[in-house]
Structure formats: structure tokens, C-alpha cells
Design a protein around this motif. Structure first.
Motif, PDB file in Angstrom:
ATOM      1  N   LEU A 151     -30.884  -5.469   1.223  1.00 13.43           N
ATOM      2  CA  LEU A 151     -29.604  -6.008   0.780  1.00 13.43           C
ATOM      3  C   LEU A 151     -28.462  -5.178   1.340  1.00 13.43           C
ATOM      4  CD1 LEU A 151     -30.531  -6.410  -2.993  1.00 13.43           C
ATOM      5  CD2 LEU A 151     -30.387  -8.247  -1.301  1.00 13.43           C
ATOM      6  N   GLU A 152     -27.573  -5.803   2.080  1.00 15.50           N
ATOM      7  CA  GLU A 152     -26.393  -5.103   2.586  1.00 15.50           C
ATOM      8  C   GLU A 152     -25.226  -5.391   1.649  1.00 15.50           C
ATOM      9  OE1 GLU A 152     -23.396  -5.007   6.429  1.00 15.50           O
ATOM     10  OE2 GLU A 152     -25.378  -5.905   6.656  1.00 15.50           O
ATOM     11  N   PHE A 153     -24.688  -4.339   1.050  1.00 20.19           N
ATOM     12  CA  PHE A 153     -23.589  -4.506   0.097  1.00 20.19           C
ATOM     13  C   PHE A 153     -22.316  -4.870   0.849  1.00 20.19           C
ATOM     14  CE2 PHE A 153     -20.312  -2.447  -2.778  1.00 20.19           C
ATOM     15  CZ  PHE A 153     -20.325  -3.468  -3.713  1.00 20.19           C
ATOM     16  N   GLN A 154     -21.671  -5.961   0.413  1.00 21.70           N
ATOM     17  CA  GLN A 154     -20.468  -6.466   1.061  1.00 21.70           C
ATOM     18  C   GLN A 154     -19.187  -6.120   0.314  1.00 21.70           C
ATOM     19  OE1 GLN A 154     -20.595  -8.483   4.160  1.00 21.70           O
ATOM     20  NE2 GLN A 154     -22.393  -7.189   4.003  1.00 21.70           N
ATOM     21  N   GLY A 155     -19.320  -5.731  -0.968  1.00 22.15           N
ATOM     22  CA  GLY A 155     -18.151  -5.390  -1.771  1.00 22.15           C
ATOM     23  C   GLY A 155     -18.137  -6.174  -3.069  1.00 22.15           C
ATOM     24  N   PHE A 156     -17.033  -6.050  -3.784  1.00 17.42           N
ATOM     25  CA  PHE A 156     -16.902  -6.760  -5.047  1.00 17.42           C
ATOM     26  C   PHE A 156     -15.546  -7.452  -5.066  1.00 17.42           C
ATOM     27  CE2 PHE A 156     -15.016  -2.672  -5.815  1.00 17.42           C
ATOM     28  CZ  PHE A 156     -13.908  -2.951  -6.598  1.00 17.42           C
ATOM     29  N   GLY A 157     -15.400  -8.393  -5.985  1.00 12.56           N
ATOM     30  CA  GLY A 157     -14.137  -9.103  -6.028  1.00 12.56           C
ATOM     31  C   GLY A 157     -13.955  -9.914  -7.280  1.00 12.56           C
ATOM     32  N   VAL A 158     -12.896 -10.688  -7.264  1.00  8.70           N
ATOM     33  CA  VAL A 158     -12.566 -11.622  -8.333  1.00  8.70           C
ATOM     34  C   VAL A 158     -12.497 -13.013  -7.719  1.00  8.70           C
ATOM     35  CG1 VAL A 158     -11.335  -9.915  -9.716  1.00  8.70           C
ATOM     36  CG2 VAL A 158     -10.081 -11.297  -8.073  1.00  8.70           C
ATOM     37  N   ILE A 159     -12.626 -14.011  -8.563  1.00 11.19           N
ATOM     38  CA  ILE A 159     -12.619 -15.395  -8.096  1.00 11.19           C
ATOM     39  C   ILE A 159     -11.190 -15.913  -8.136  1.00 11.19           C
ATOM     40  CG2 ILE A 159     -13.567 -17.702  -8.445  1.00 11.19           C
ATOM     41  CD1 ILE A 159     -15.804 -16.258 -10.120  1.00 11.19           C
ATOM     42  N   GLN A 160     -10.668 -16.295  -6.991  1.00 13.41           N
ATOM     43  CA  GLN A 160      -9.303 -16.794  -6.908  1.00 13.41           C
ATOM     44  C   GLN A 160      -9.228 -18.306  -6.779  1.00 13.41           C
ATOM     45  OE1 GLN A 160      -7.690 -14.526  -3.600  1.00 13.41           O
ATOM     46  NE2 GLN A 160      -6.727 -13.134  -5.048  1.00 13.41           N
ATOM     47  N   LYS A 161     -10.290 -18.917  -6.280  1.00 13.28           N
ATOM     48  CA  LYS A 161     -10.238 -20.355  -6.012  1.00 13.28           C
ATOM     49  C   LYS A 161     -11.643 -20.936  -6.091  1.00 13.28           C
ATOM     50  CE  LYS A 161      -9.124 -23.437  -2.166  1.00 13.28           C
ATOM     51  NZ  LYS A 161      -8.666 -23.484  -0.786  1.00 13.28           N
ATOM     52  N   VAL A 162     -11.746 -22.131  -6.627  1.00 13.96           N
ATOM     53  CA  VAL A 162     -13.004 -22.869  -6.592  1.00 13.96           C
ATOM     54  C   VAL A 162     -12.705 -24.270  -6.090  1.00 13.96           C
ATOM     55  CG1 VAL A 162     -14.104 -21.580  -8.445  1.00 13.96           C
ATOM     56  CG2 VAL A 162     -12.863 -23.642  -8.995  1.00 13.96           C
ATOM     57  N   GLU A 163     -13.659 -24.841  -5.404  1.00 17.62           N
ATOM     58  CA  GLU A 163     -13.519 -26.224  -4.952  1.00 17.62           C
ATOM     59  C   GLU A 163     -14.903 -26.830  -4.809  1.00 17.62           C
ATOM     60  OE1 GLU A 163     -12.051 -26.733  -0.882  1.00 17.62           O
ATOM     61  OE2 GLU A 163     -12.509 -24.644  -0.528  1.00 17.62           O
ATOM     62  N   ARG A 164     -14.962 -28.118  -4.988  1.00 24.25           N
ATOM     63  CA  ARG A 164     -16.221 -28.841  -4.822  1.00 24.25           C
ATOM     64  C   ARG A 164     -16.314 -29.243  -3.360  1.00 24.25           C
ATOM     65  NH1 ARG A 164     -18.788 -33.276  -8.760  1.00 24.25           N
ATOM     66  NH2 ARG A 164     -18.501 -31.477 -10.100  1.00 24.25           N
ATOM     67  N   VAL A 165     -17.431 -28.910  -2.737  1.00 21.07           N
ATOM     68  CA  VAL A 165     -17.644 -29.206  -1.334  1.00 21.07           C
ATOM     69  C   VAL A 165     -18.883 -30.067  -1.210  1.00 21.07           C
ATOM     70  CG1 VAL A 165     -18.177 -28.220   0.942  1.00 21.07           C
ATOM     71  CG2 VAL A 165     -16.615 -27.018  -0.610  1.00 21.07           C
ATOM     72  N   THR A 166     -18.784 -31.151  -0.458  1.00 23.78           N
ATOM     73  CA  THR A 166     -19.929 -32.004  -0.187  1.00 23.78           C
ATOM     74  C   THR A 166     -20.311 -31.817   1.265  1.00 23.78           C
ATOM     75  OG1 THR A 166     -19.168 -33.614  -1.807  1.00 23.78           O
ATOM     76  CG2 THR A 166     -20.800 -34.362  -0.208  1.00 23.78           C
ATOM     77  N   GLN A 167     -21.581 -31.535   1.516  1.00 19.55           N
ATOM     78  CA  GLN A 167     -22.040 -31.358   2.880  1.00 19.55           C
ATOM     79  C   GLN A 167     -23.092 -32.403   3.175  1.00 19.55           C
ATOM     80  OE1 GLN A 167     -22.906 -27.058   2.889  1.00 19.55           O
ATOM     81  NE2 GLN A 167     -21.205 -26.954   4.322  1.00 19.55           N
ATOM     82  N   TYR A 168     -22.959 -33.003   4.335  1.00 19.69           N
ATOM     83  CA  TYR A 168     -23.895 -34.023   4.767  1.00 19.69           C
ATOM     84  C   TYR A 168     -24.721 -33.497   5.936  1.00 19.69           C
ATOM     85  CZ  TYR A 168     -20.749 -36.928   2.055  1.00 19.69           C
ATOM     86  OH  TYR A 168     -19.986 -37.434   1.055  1.00 19.69           O
ATOM     87  N   ARG A 169     -25.871 -34.051   6.115  1.00 19.38           N
ATOM     88  CA  ARG A 169     -26.723 -33.640   7.235  1.00 19.38           C
ATOM     89  C   ARG A 169     -26.073 -34.015   8.537  1.00 19.38           C
ATOM     90  NH1 ARG A 169     -32.826 -34.851   5.660  1.00 19.38           N
ATOM     91  NH2 ARG A 169     -33.250 -33.340   7.246  1.00 19.38           N
TER      92      ARG A 169
END
Length: 169
Positions: A151-169
């Protein structure tokens, strides 16, 4: 304890889980640096890993949510999305843990916990923001020819934004 995770450093997360030694297989032991005596080990078994709630004088709260991303799986049928980690600029785009088409992504356990924390992180009430937990980010990496358990540690943070994303093949 003076034990701190370092951004960019690779840690070994291997079975059997043991926090007593600082080095495992030539890498710093993830459990040595993250385990709190008397509590469960902070496992990284899925993409979103909330640490079990603890009771404080202010009530029950999550100590942290651990996020792991597996770049070696990007573009596969099960993982068509690509999470983006840019610790030098303090930015992460993480796609959550809903892999089942048709399921409401806000109801999967990990996403649900992140959405609950987003409410606290983005609240206008200081008391809510104080209850918000940090989110710690890790990337699963190959190390020394070993594809798993690194596991490579990338850091820590807070959540500033959420969004629903739909991905298609």
C-alpha cells in the motif's frame, strides 16, 4: 507513539496481521503504523474501509475512512473507471464502490459512509465539521515483484464534492 505514515511511502499489509514488528518482508509494516492497541486492525479489504465507530464524550464517531485504489485493475470489465490521485496538488477523484449495474450507488455501504461524512465535512455548523473524520488514501502497488499486499500512502483529506457518475462500456 510517534508512528506516522509518510506520503509516497509503500507499506506492507500482509497476513497474518501483526502490529508488533515495524518491518515485514523488507517494508514498513502497515499494521505497526496504524493499529491502536485494544482495537480491531484497520483492514483494507475493499475500496472503502470505514474504521469501526468509537464512543467519545461527544458520542459515537468514525475515527477515519481508509480508501484503497487498485491501478492495476483500471480498464478491466469489473473496474472500467480510473481513480486519480495527485497528492502534490491535494486532489483525489475516487469513483466509489458500486460495481453492480442497476444498484443505487448511494446505498452501497462504503459510498453510504462517504456520503454521511460529506454531510459533516461540508456542514455550515462547526460542531458537525468537528465530528467529521479524515479520509486516508492508499494506492495498491507492485513492489519487489510482489503484486499484492503493498500500500502506497497518498495522504489524507476531507470531502469537498460528491457527484453521481455513470460509466458505460
Amino acid at each position: 507513539t510517534g508512528r506516522c505514515l509518510q506520503v509516497g511511502k509503500v507499506y506492507r499489509s500482509a497476513r497474518p496481521y501483526d502490529a508488533s514488528c515495524s518491518v515485514v518482508d523488507g517494508l514498513d509494516n502497515y499494521f505497526y503504523y496504524t493499529h491502536t492497541p485494544g482495537e480491531n486492525f484497520p483492514l483494507m479489504e475493499s475500496g472503502i474501509n470505514p474504521i469501526a465507530s468509537v464512543l467519545t464524550v461527544e458520542g459515537s464517531r468514525l475515527p477515519a475512512i481508509l480508501i484503497s485504489s487498485s491501478p492495476h485493475r483500471y480498464g478491466s470489465e469489473g473496474t472500467p473507471w480510473q481513480d486519480h490521485f495527485d497528492p502534490d496538488h491535494g486532489y483525489v477523484r475516487y469513483f466509489g464502490d458500486n460495481k453492480i449495474p442497476g444498484n443505487d450507488p448511494s446505498m452501497s455501504l462504503g459510498n453510504k459512509r462517504l456520503l454521511q461524512q460529506f454531510e459533516l465535512h461540508s456542514s455550515s455548523e462547526e460542531s458537525d465539521r468537528r465530528r467529521a473524520c479524515p479520509v486516508l488514501f492508499f494506492k495498491r502497488v507492485r513492489h519487489g515483484g510482489r503484486p499484492k499486499g503493498n500500500l502506497e500512502f497518498q495522504g489524507f483529506g476531507v470531502i469537498q464534492k460528491v457527484e453521481r457518475v455513470t460509466q458505460y462500456r
